[in-house]
Design a protein around this motif. Structure first.
Motif, PDB file in Angstrom:
ATOM      1  N   LEU A 225       0.849  -1.200   0.000  1.00  0.00           N
ATOM      2  CA  LEU A 225       0.000   0.000   0.000  1.00  0.00           C
ATOM      3  C   LEU A 225       0.882   1.247   0.000  1.00  0.00           C
ATOM      4  CD1 LEU A 225      -1.977  -2.258   0.992  1.00  0.00           C
ATOM      5  CD2 LEU A 225      -3.121  -0.499   2.307  1.00  0.00           C
ATOM      6  N   ILE A 226       0.340   2.349  -0.487  1.00  0.00           N
ATOM      7  CA  ILE A 226       1.067   3.629  -0.408  1.00  0.00           C
ATOM      8  C   ILE A 226       0.320   4.570   0.543  1.00  0.00           C
ATOM      9  CG2 ILE A 226       2.329   3.476  -2.572  1.00  0.00           C
ATOM     10  CD1 ILE A 226       0.195   5.167  -3.922  1.00  0.00           C
ATOM     11  N   PRO A 227       1.025   5.598   1.055  1.00  0.00           N
ATOM     12  CA  PRO A 227       0.459   6.401   2.145  1.00  0.00           C
ATOM     13  C   PRO A 227      -0.943   6.938   1.884  1.00  0.00           C
ATOM     14  CG  PRO A 227       2.772   6.914   1.906  1.00  0.00           C
ATOM     15  CD  PRO A 227       2.430   5.963   0.789  1.00  0.00           C
ATOM     16  N   PHE A 228      -1.221   7.427   0.704  1.00  0.00           N
ATOM     17  CA  PHE A 228      -2.516   8.082   0.495  1.00  0.00           C
ATOM     18  C   PHE A 228      -3.655   7.107   0.178  1.00  0.00           C
ATOM     19  CE2 PHE A 228       0.043  11.736   0.860  1.00  0.00           C
ATOM     20  CZ  PHE A 228      -0.796  12.706   1.372  1.00  0.00           C
ATOM     21  N   THR A 229      -3.464   5.835   0.544  1.00  0.00           N
ATOM     22  CA  THR A 229      -4.603   4.913   0.597  1.00  0.00           C
ATOM     23  C   THR A 229      -5.375   5.190   1.886  1.00  0.00           C
ATOM     24  OG1 THR A 229      -3.033   3.335  -0.336  1.00  0.00           O
ATOM     25  CG2 THR A 229      -5.205   2.479   0.146  1.00  0.00           C
ATOM     26  N   TYR A 230      -4.697   5.853   2.818  1.00  0.00           N
ATOM     27  CA  TYR A 230      -5.264   6.068   4.154  1.00  0.00           C
ATOM     28  C   TYR A 230      -6.646   6.738   4.147  1.00  0.00           C
ATOM     29  CZ  TYR A 230      -5.452   7.077   9.136  1.00  0.00           C
ATOM     30  OH  TYR A 230      -5.845   7.136  10.447  1.00  0.00           O
ATOM     31  N   PRO A 231      -6.855   7.859   3.419  1.00  0.00           N
ATOM     32  CA  PRO A 231      -8.161   8.520   3.524  1.00  0.00           C
ATOM     33  C   PRO A 231      -9.334   7.586   3.168  1.00  0.00           C
ATOM     34  CG  PRO A 231      -6.597   9.959   2.416  1.00  0.00           C
ATOM     35  CD  PRO A 231      -5.931   8.621   2.562  1.00  0.00           C
ATOM     36  N   ALA A 232      -9.161   6.778   2.138  1.00  0.00           N
ATOM     37  CA  ALA A 232     -10.240   5.847   1.761  1.00  0.00           C
ATOM     38  C   ALA A 232     -10.406   4.756   2.817  1.00  0.00           C
ATOM     39  CB  ALA A 232      -9.956   5.232   0.395  1.00  0.00           C
ATOM     40  N   LEU A 233      -9.290   4.212   3.306  1.00  0.00           N
ATOM     41  CA  LEU A 233      -9.372   3.154   4.323  1.00  0.00           C
ATOM     42  C   LEU A 233     -10.055   3.674   5.580  1.00  0.00           C
ATOM     43  CD1 LEU A 233      -5.774   1.641   3.966  1.00  0.00           C
ATOM     44  CD2 LEU A 233      -7.930   0.607   3.185  1.00  0.00           C
ATOM     45  N   GLU A 234      -9.774   4.931   5.913  1.00  0.00           N
ATOM     46  CA  GLU A 234     -10.385   5.532   7.101  1.00  0.00           C
ATOM     47  C   GLU A 234     -11.896   5.696   6.897  1.00  0.00           C
ATOM     48  OE1 GLU A 234      -9.351   9.611   8.059  1.00  0.00           O
ATOM     49  OE2 GLU A 234      -9.105   8.976  10.142  1.00  0.00           O
ATOM     50  N   ARG A 235     -12.272   6.206   5.732  1.00  0.00           N
ATOM     51  CA  ARG A 235     -13.697   6.398   5.425  1.00  0.00           C
ATOM     52  C   ARG A 235     -14.454   5.065   5.483  1.00  0.00           C
ATOM     53  NH1 ARG A 235     -16.850   9.198   1.233  1.00  0.00           N
ATOM     54  NH2 ARG A 235     -18.974   8.697   1.915  1.00  0.00           N
ATOM     55  N   LEU A 236     -13.768   3.996   5.102  1.00  0.00           N
ATOM     56  CA  LEU A 236     -14.403   2.674   5.077  1.00  0.00           C
ATOM     57  C   LEU A 236     -14.398   2.007   6.452  1.00  0.00           C
ATOM     58  CD1 LEU A 236     -12.761   1.472   1.739  1.00  0.00           C
ATOM     59  CD2 LEU A 236     -15.188   2.041   2.070  1.00  0.00           C
ATOM     60  N   GLY A 237     -13.710   2.618   7.412  1.00  0.00           N
ATOM     61  CA  GLY A 237     -13.648   2.057   8.765  1.00  0.00           C
ATOM     62  C   GLY A 237     -12.674   0.896   8.878  1.00  0.00           C
TER      63      GLY A 237
END
Ligand SMILES: Cc1cc2nc3c(=O)[nH]c(=O)nc-3n(C[C@H](O)[C@H](O)[C@H](O)COP(=O)(O)OP(=O)(O)OC[C@H]3O[C@@H](n4cnc5c(N)ncnc54)[C@H](O)[C@@H]3O)c2cc1C
Length: 438
Positions: free
Chosen positions: A49-61
């Motif tokens: 994974l790369i760092p800016f996968t984070y916003p989507a992963l966070e939104r998905l819980g």
């Protein structure tokens, strides 16, 4: 008589993009069915994974589940010359927030995708495995659902206002409609396998991705995973990898190992534990991203050479954006192609920005190090794009690159069919910033 069921949305494929889209719709009260041909856990490539996968992963819980998982933590990337000399690792926390963007993961996809699938079910999405979509249902040009062959081999129809193609690189809609457009300059071949007991670096470097160069020809990935496992693969032009008529993946792989001394020494203590995989001709874009009643996401929309590990970030991002766009379209009672114009422009811009860097990477006249030595203030934008913060204005960065190379022209593909707005204004200025910088 075939049986018929009805949902708000039907998603084909339970990979990261399909699950992301389904979760966002379920969070907004929509009835969603996900149809998956395989039975999970199933093997899949695409593990870093790369760092800016984070916003989507966070939104998905998904962040709490990832934090509680055994997946290897990834803090950095390093590049290694054929001689074995490694660059200083680039630590994401030197630019991004340590508690969010700056740490990501190396995952084993069989486990990761199963985790995401269970999470999807927990959101009330109905997921059916061993269920292959064999046909789109159409009324005129409008897609109105799918025909499915279930585990008992009995076919049935599912009707929905919107059908989402998340079938990965098989790209069901693009293949069936002849919308698949290759990228001749990125027509590479990848060969990979897995090792146990291969050398791992120490401490926070233990989960670093290493990109190790082959002289003028291509590169290795070296991705440390949990359970003492390493994913290692080589990517280069097919003609080079198969020179002297060599076709067998194992022979191809082992012939390249001595081309990079770091790879050779890191693999020396390990044992290859699995089969050798090969894939070719993988970069493509679909000519259209939507028709009336149909939307393409993830790899089914387009796939980019994996050198910067952008696939999962783009898959999750497109799934989340698509989920929001579909919810709006359902609320408006209109799932025609034009409803997905804004979605297409965000995805198109992001992929084009990353694609320019991929082209630059493969040009032997380009050194990212030289570019940032000559233009120190561009180190930040370069890092942002490579880290997956792709919907920004990078014109100054690309202007600087154009002194060393010819960057590719914009591909005119990936917009809704019928859309009058194809290739409209750039969207970066209209987007909220998702980055948390430290
Ligand atoms: C060599 C290589 C290396 C890569 N390395 C990386 C990396 O390091 N990091 C990274 O982020 N990405 C990487 N990728 C890319 C990554 O694998 C993909 O971008 C990602 O898996 C896309 O997710 P998706 O949900 O769109 O598709 P997928 O994960 O492919 O999921 C699609 C699903 O659809 C199902 N399906 C297909 N057809 C049907 C049908 N007719 N009916 C029902 N179900 C169907 C499939 O079984 C599958 O489960 C790499 C890719 C390659 C080829």
């Amino acid at each position: 008589m075939k049986s018929v069921e009805t949902f708000d949305a039907v998603v084909i494929g339970a990979g990261p993009s399909g699950c992301a889209c389904a979760i966002i719709l379920a969070q907004q009260g929509r009835r969603v069915l996900v149809l998956e041909r395989e039975t999970f856990p199933r093997y899949h490539i695409g593990e870093s994974l790369i760092p800016f996968t984070y916003p989507a992963l966070e939104r998905l819980g998904l962040i709490p589940k990832l934090r509680a998982s055994s997946f290897t933590k990834k803090y950095s990337v390093q590049f290694v010359a054929p001689s074995g000399r490694a660059s200083q690792p680039f630590y994401f926390f030197n630019r991004y927030d340590r508690d969010s963007i700056a740490q990501t993961w190396q995952v084993l996809r069989s486990e990761f995708d199963s985790m995401v699938l269970e999470h999807t079910r927990e959101h009330g999405v109905e997921v059916r495995e061993a269920s292959e979509v064999v046909e789109f249902l159409k009324e005129g040009d409008r897609v109105v659902g799918v025909t499915v062959r279930g585990p008992d081999d009995i076919a049935y129809d599912v009707r929905a206002a919107i059908t989402v193609d998340a079938t990965g690189r098989e790209a069901m809609a693009a293949t069936r409609h002849a919308w698949r457009r290759g990228d001749p300059k990125l027509n590479k071949v990848a060969v990979w396998t897995y090792y146990e007991g291969a050398l791992r670096d120490e401490g926070i470097d233990a989960g670093a991705t290493t990109v190790a160069f082959i002289p003028g020809k291509g590169w290795f990935w070296y991705i440390p995973q949990h359970n003492n496992r390493v994913s290692v693969g080589v990517v280069a032009d097919g003609k080079y990898l198969s020179r002297d008529g060599v076709k067998d993946p194992k022979t191809i792989f082992h012939r390249e190992i001595p081309q990079n001394k770091w790879i050779e020494s890191h693999l020396a203590s390990g044992t290859c534990t699995e089969e050798y995989w090969l894939t070719a001709e993988y970069t493509f874009r679909s000519e259209y991203c939507a028709t009336d009643g149909l939307l393409l996401i993830g790899d089914a929309y387009g796939f980019l050479d994996p050198v910067f590990s952008s696939g999962l970030m783009l898959a999750f991002k497109s799934g989340v954006l698509a989920g929001d766009a579909i919810h709006q379209a359902l609320s408006a009672g209109d799932c025609s192609a034009d409803q997905f114009d804004a979605y297409s422009r965000v995805m198109h811009e992001g992929m084009e920005n990353m694609r320019k860097l991929v082209y630059a990477f493969y040009d032997p006249n380009v050194s990212f190090r030289t570019l940032t030595d000559d233009h120190p203030h561009l180190q930040g934008p370069l890092t942002d794009c490579l880290s997956g913060d792709v919907n920004r204005d990078f014109s100054e960065l690309f202007e600087a690159f154009s002194k060393y190379t010819t960057l590719p022209g914009v591909l005119p593909y990936g917009f809704p069919k019928n859309s009058a707005q194809a290739l409209g204004n750039p969207v970066s200025s209209a987007l909220p910033s998702v980055a948390a910088r430290g």
